[in-house]
Design a protein around this motif. Structure first.
Motif, PDB file in Angstrom:
ATOM      1  N   LEU A 175      30.467  10.049   7.360  1.00  0.00           N
ATOM      2  CA  LEU A 175      30.810  11.343   6.767  1.00  0.00           C
ATOM      3  C   LEU A 175      29.779  11.815   5.739  1.00  0.00           C
ATOM      4  CD1 LEU A 175      33.280  13.302   7.051  1.00  0.00           C
ATOM      5  CD2 LEU A 175      34.181  12.274   4.950  1.00  0.00           C
ATOM      6  N   SER A 176      28.869  10.941   5.314  1.00  0.00           N
ATOM      7  CA  SER A 176      28.001  11.242   4.169  1.00  0.00           C
ATOM      8  C   SER A 176      27.136  12.485   4.388  1.00  0.00           C
ATOM      9  CB  SER A 176      27.117  10.036   3.847  1.00  0.00           C
ATOM     10  OG  SER A 176      26.316   9.691   4.969  1.00  0.00           O
ATOM     11  N   GLY A 177      26.564  12.633   5.587  1.00  0.00           N
ATOM     12  CA  GLY A 177      25.738  13.814   5.840  1.00  0.00           C
ATOM     13  C   GLY A 177      26.548  15.094   5.786  1.00  0.00           C
ATOM     14  N   HIS A 178      27.758  15.039   6.308  1.00  0.00           N
ATOM     15  CA  HIS A 178      28.641  16.210   6.275  1.00  0.00           C
ATOM     16  C   HIS A 178      29.023  16.566   4.846  1.00  0.00           C
ATOM     17  CE1 HIS A 178      31.859  18.979   7.262  1.00  0.00           C
ATOM     18  NE2 HIS A 178      32.704  18.234   6.579  1.00  0.00           N
ATOM     19  N   VAL A 179      29.301  15.557   4.016  1.00  0.00           N
ATOM     20  CA  VAL A 179      29.645  15.822   2.616  1.00  0.00           C
ATOM     21  C   VAL A 179      28.472  16.486   1.904  1.00  0.00           C
ATOM     22  CG1 VAL A 179      30.238  14.773   0.396  1.00  0.00           C
ATOM     23  CG2 VAL A 179      31.366  13.989   2.490  1.00  0.00           C
ATOM     24  N   ALA A 180      27.260  16.002   2.169  1.00  0.00           N
ATOM     25  CA  ALA A 180      26.066  16.606   1.559  1.00  0.00           C
ATOM     26  C   ALA A 180      25.913  18.064   1.998  1.00  0.00           C
ATOM     27  CB  ALA A 180      24.828  15.799   1.927  1.00  0.00           C
ATOM     28  N   SER A 181      26.181  18.346   3.273  1.00  0.00           N
ATOM     29  CA  SER A 181      26.103  19.724   3.762  1.00  0.00           C
ATOM     30  C   SER A 181      27.209  20.585   3.152  1.00  0.00           C
ATOM     31  CB  SER A 181      26.208  19.743   5.290  1.00  0.00           C
ATOM     32  OG  SER A 181      25.109  19.081   5.880  1.00  0.00           O
ATOM     33  N   THR A 182      28.376  19.979   2.935  1.00  0.00           N
ATOM     34  CA  THR A 182      29.470  20.696   2.288  1.00  0.00           C
ATOM     35  C   THR A 182      29.083  21.083   0.861  1.00  0.00           C
ATOM     36  OG1 THR A 182      31.118  19.533   3.628  1.00  0.00           O
ATOM     37  CG2 THR A 182      31.899  20.574   1.607  1.00  0.00           C
ATOM     38  N   GLN A 183      28.429  20.165   0.160  1.00  0.00           N
ATOM     39  CA  GLN A 183      27.951  20.470  -1.189  1.00  0.00           C
ATOM     40  C   GLN A 183      26.978  21.646  -1.171  1.00  0.00           C
ATOM     41  OE1 GLN A 183      26.381  16.572  -2.028  1.00  0.00           O
ATOM     42  NE2 GLN A 183      28.186  15.940  -3.197  1.00  0.00           N
ATOM     43  N   ALA A 184      26.110  21.697  -0.162  1.00  0.00           N
ATOM     44  CA  ALA A 184      25.164  22.810  -0.044  1.00  0.00           C
ATOM     45  C   ALA A 184      25.905  24.119   0.218  1.00  0.00           C
ATOM     46  CB  ALA A 184      24.170  22.524   1.080  1.00  0.00           C
ATOM     47  N   ARG A 185      26.954  24.063   1.035  1.00  0.00           N
ATOM     48  CA  ARG A 185      27.749  25.276   1.284  1.00  0.00           C
ATOM     49  C   ARG A 185      28.473  25.727   0.019  1.00  0.00           C
ATOM     50  NH1 ARG A 185      28.065  22.768   6.428  1.00  0.00           N
ATOM     51  NH2 ARG A 185      29.767  21.397   5.792  1.00  0.00           N
ATOM     52  N   VAL A 186      28.899  24.774  -0.801  1.00  0.00           N
ATOM     53  CA  VAL A 186      29.520  25.118  -2.085  1.00  0.00           C
ATOM     54  C   VAL A 186      28.528  25.869  -2.958  1.00  0.00           C
ATOM     55  CG1 VAL A 186      30.380  24.147  -4.254  1.00  0.00           C
ATOM     56  CG2 VAL A 186      31.228  23.260  -2.077  1.00  0.00           C
ATOM     57  N   THR A 198      36.193   9.849  12.406  1.00  0.00           N
ATOM     58  CA  THR A 198      35.403  10.521  11.367  1.00  0.00           C
ATOM     59  C   THR A 198      34.441  11.514  11.994  1.00  0.00           C
ATOM     60  OG1 THR A 198      35.564   8.559   9.973  1.00  0.00           O
ATOM     61  CG2 THR A 198      33.865  10.157   9.408  1.00  0.00           C
ATOM     62  N   PHE A 199      33.772  11.086  13.063  1.00  0.00           N
ATOM     63  CA  PHE A 199      32.852  11.973  13.782  1.00  0.00           C
ATOM     64  C   PHE A 199      33.597  13.202  14.303  1.00  0.00           C
ATOM     65  CE2 PHE A 199      31.051  13.326  17.844  1.00  0.00           C
ATOM     66  CZ  PHE A 199      29.719  13.548  17.513  1.00  0.00           C
ATOM     67  N   TYR A 200      34.746  12.978  14.937  1.00  0.00           N
ATOM     68  CA  TYR A 200      35.517  14.089  15.474  1.00  0.00           C
ATOM     69  C   TYR A 200      36.068  14.990  14.362  1.00  0.00           C
ATOM     70  CZ  TYR A 200      35.522  12.721  20.410  1.00  0.00           C
ATOM     71  OH  TYR A 200      35.151  12.457  21.698  1.00  0.00           O
ATOM     72  N   SER A 201      36.279  14.446  13.177  1.00  0.00           N
ATOM     73  CA  SER A 201      36.765  15.262  12.057  1.00  0.00           C
ATOM     74  C   SER A 201      35.757  16.345  11.694  1.00  0.00           C
ATOM     75  CB  SER A 201      37.043  14.377  10.842  1.00  0.00           C
ATOM     76  OG  SER A 201      38.071  13.450  11.099  1.00  0.00           O
ATOM     77  N   VAL A 202      34.466  16.002  11.769  1.00  0.00           N
ATOM     78  CA  VAL A 202      33.422  16.989  11.484  1.00  0.00           C
ATOM     79  C   VAL A 202      33.403  18.054  12.579  1.00  0.00           C
ATOM     80  CG1 VAL A 202      30.947  17.332  11.094  1.00  0.00           C
ATOM     81  CG2 VAL A 202      32.072  15.263  10.242  1.00  0.00           C
ATOM     82  N   VAL A 203      33.581  17.627  13.833  1.00  0.00           N
ATOM     83  CA  VAL A 203      33.660  18.579  14.942  1.00  0.00           C
ATOM     84  C   VAL A 203      34.857  19.518  14.743  1.00  0.00           C
ATOM     85  CG1 VAL A 203      33.904  18.837  17.438  1.00  0.00           C
ATOM     86  CG2 VAL A 203      32.564  16.935  16.511  1.00  0.00           C
ATOM     87  N   ALA A 204      35.991  18.960  14.334  1.00  0.00           N
ATOM     88  CA  ALA A 204      37.192  19.773  14.107  1.00  0.00           C
ATOM     89  C   ALA A 204      36.960  20.787  12.998  1.00  0.00           C
ATOM     90  CB  ALA A 204      38.372  18.868  13.759  1.00  0.00           C
ATOM     91  N   TRP A 205      36.276  20.366  11.921  1.00  0.00           N
ATOM     92  CA  TRP A 205      35.957  21.320  10.848  1.00  0.00           C
ATOM     93  C   TRP A 205      35.102  22.450  11.391  1.00  0.00           C
ATOM     94  CZ3 TRP A 205      30.799  22.140   9.682  1.00  0.00           C
ATOM     95  CH2 TRP A 205      30.583  23.174   8.776  1.00  0.00           C
TER      96      TRP A 205
END
Length: 416
Positions: free
Chosen positions: A24-35, A319-326
């Motif tokens: 999930l770490s890469g997705h969290v970093a991208s989420t921070q960028a979107r914030v 976890t991988f599918y959770s990012v796809v779902a988002w």
């Protein structure tokens, strides 16, 4: 996507040094960028738990119990949204089983999931100039949670149901929560749009609520001194449904026996009716984490059909599918919130060129690009369904993946 691809991905999920946090770490970093790119004054962090049923996967090791003899595991998510409801991404996940390979740490109770979610929000909110609002449903009605450490810019918004003793600050009177309504100030009526299950299906309804609110203190259990252990001042908002109409047909669907009644406890201040209405709008957004779980399961991705040898591999896959779902959920709500926004917000230039070639139509707006995308799977907008849902989008994006692969292959020069 072919046996070799599936085997490669399954091998990645099965690696012993791979875990959900790393996945999930890469997705969290991208989420921070979107914030950082967002202009939203408030950030809504909705917490909720979903249960995955794998009773049919008899060969999968490490599963525990969900309820009774049902085998599976639990996943707790924190979904971050803008104040208008656009999902920005996941910032925290927890997994555990009951009697399986990843049991909850003893002697902690499973209710600690709410506290761990709050810790994750605190970490993300440090140094931020936004206000972060952590939203929980009735399962988060825990006295210690109201007193948990928070960053100065982090607020709580929890639906409460326990018959706790409540002190109304203005009057100084103490009574059980169910009896406090008559001591709250009246803030008029307000209409909010929510998703409601009806005959097994979700539908959008416009609910009119009678609003009341006041500053209160929540008392501890009776063997503790209220003077020493009561909470800091909080705001109690009570919203009682008085009318309801279907969002599409405008047909009256108010049911007095099953009407909504929210008792919301929050650290957000209330001075005006607009403040109370904002709290209602924020809590109504909690439903979107339910939609994330719906997307993961029966809504689009059908993750309860996944077949792996062990729960470690399954957790990484979920976890991988959770990012796809988002991603599916983000496109769905972006389309509904502002269909005329630029398509470049969610599609890259190469994708838009290809969609234009395939459809022969303009793809400048998000609506145009998405309709060109879903045309690949036969979706045709109608009055009843002008925009596609997550299931159609999931199938269309998968189909588009193969189209892009074909286009890339054609564009490469032939080798001797």
């Amino acid at each position: 996507m072919g046996n070799s691809f599936r085997q490669t991905v399954a091998g990645l999920f099965a690696r012993k040094d791979m875990n959900s946090a790393t996945m999930l770490s890469g997705h969290v970093a991208s989420t921070q960028a979107r914030v950082q790119a967002s202009e939203s004054e408030y950030l809504i962090a909705a917490q909720d738990t979903t249960y995955y049923n794998y009773s049919g996967q008899t060969q999968m090791s490490g599963l525990g119990r969900i309820q009774g003899k049902v085998r599976g595991l639990m996943q707790h998510n924190v979904l971050l949204m803008e104040q208008e409801g656009q999902p920005l991404g996941l910032i925290h996940q927890q997994y555990w089983t009951r009697g399986g390979a990843i049991d909850w740490p003893s002697p902690q109770k499973e209710s600690q999931k709410w506290f761990k979610g709050l810790v994750a929000v605190n970490q993300q909110a440090q140094g931020s100039n936004r206000r972060w609002v952590v939203i929980c449903d009735r399962e988060g009605d825990i006295f210690e949670f109201f007193k948990a450490e928070r960053e100065p810019n982090v607020d709580l918004l929890v639906r409460v149901c326990q018959p706790r003793r409540v002190e109304v600050a203005a009057a100084g009177t103490v009574c059980p929560l169910p009896d406090v309504a008559e001591q709250l100030d009246d803030y008029g009526q307000y209409s909010v749009q929510i998703e409601r299950l009806y005959e097994g299906k979700g539908r959008t309804v416009d609910v009119t609520l009678q609003l009341q609110a006041a500053t209160v203190y929540i008392y501890p259990r009776q063997d503790l001194s209220p003077a020493r252990h009561k909470t800091q001042p909080l705001t109690l908002v009570m919203a009682t449904e008085v009318a309801c109409v279907d969002g599409k047909t405008q047909v009256d669907c108010f049911d007095a026996d099953n009407s909504l009644c929210w008792s919301l406890l929050t650290s957000l201040p209330v001075a005006t009716a607009a403040d109370v209405q904002r709290i209602l709008r924020f809590y109504a957004l909690r439903w979107r984490i339910e939609r994330l779980h719906f997307t993961l399961k029966s809504g689009a991705l059908n993750v309860e059909r996944l077949q792996f040898d062990d729960v470690h591999t399954l957790v990484n896959a979920l976890t991988f599918y959770s990012v796809v779902a988002w991603r599916l959920l983000g496109l769905t709500y972006a389309l509904r919130q502002d269909p005329e926004q630029s398509a470049q917000t969610l599609f890259d230039a190469d994708e838009l060129r290809l969609l234009h070639q395939l459809s022969g139509q303009a793809v400048d707006s998000l609506r145009q690009a998405t309709l060109a995308l879903t045309k690949l799977v036969g979706f045709a907008p109608s009055r009843r369904q002008p925009l596609p849902g997550v299931k159609v989008l999931a199938i269309a994006i998968e189909r588009f993946f193969f189209v892009k692969q074909g286009a890339q292959a054609v564009s490469k020069p032939l080798q001797d």
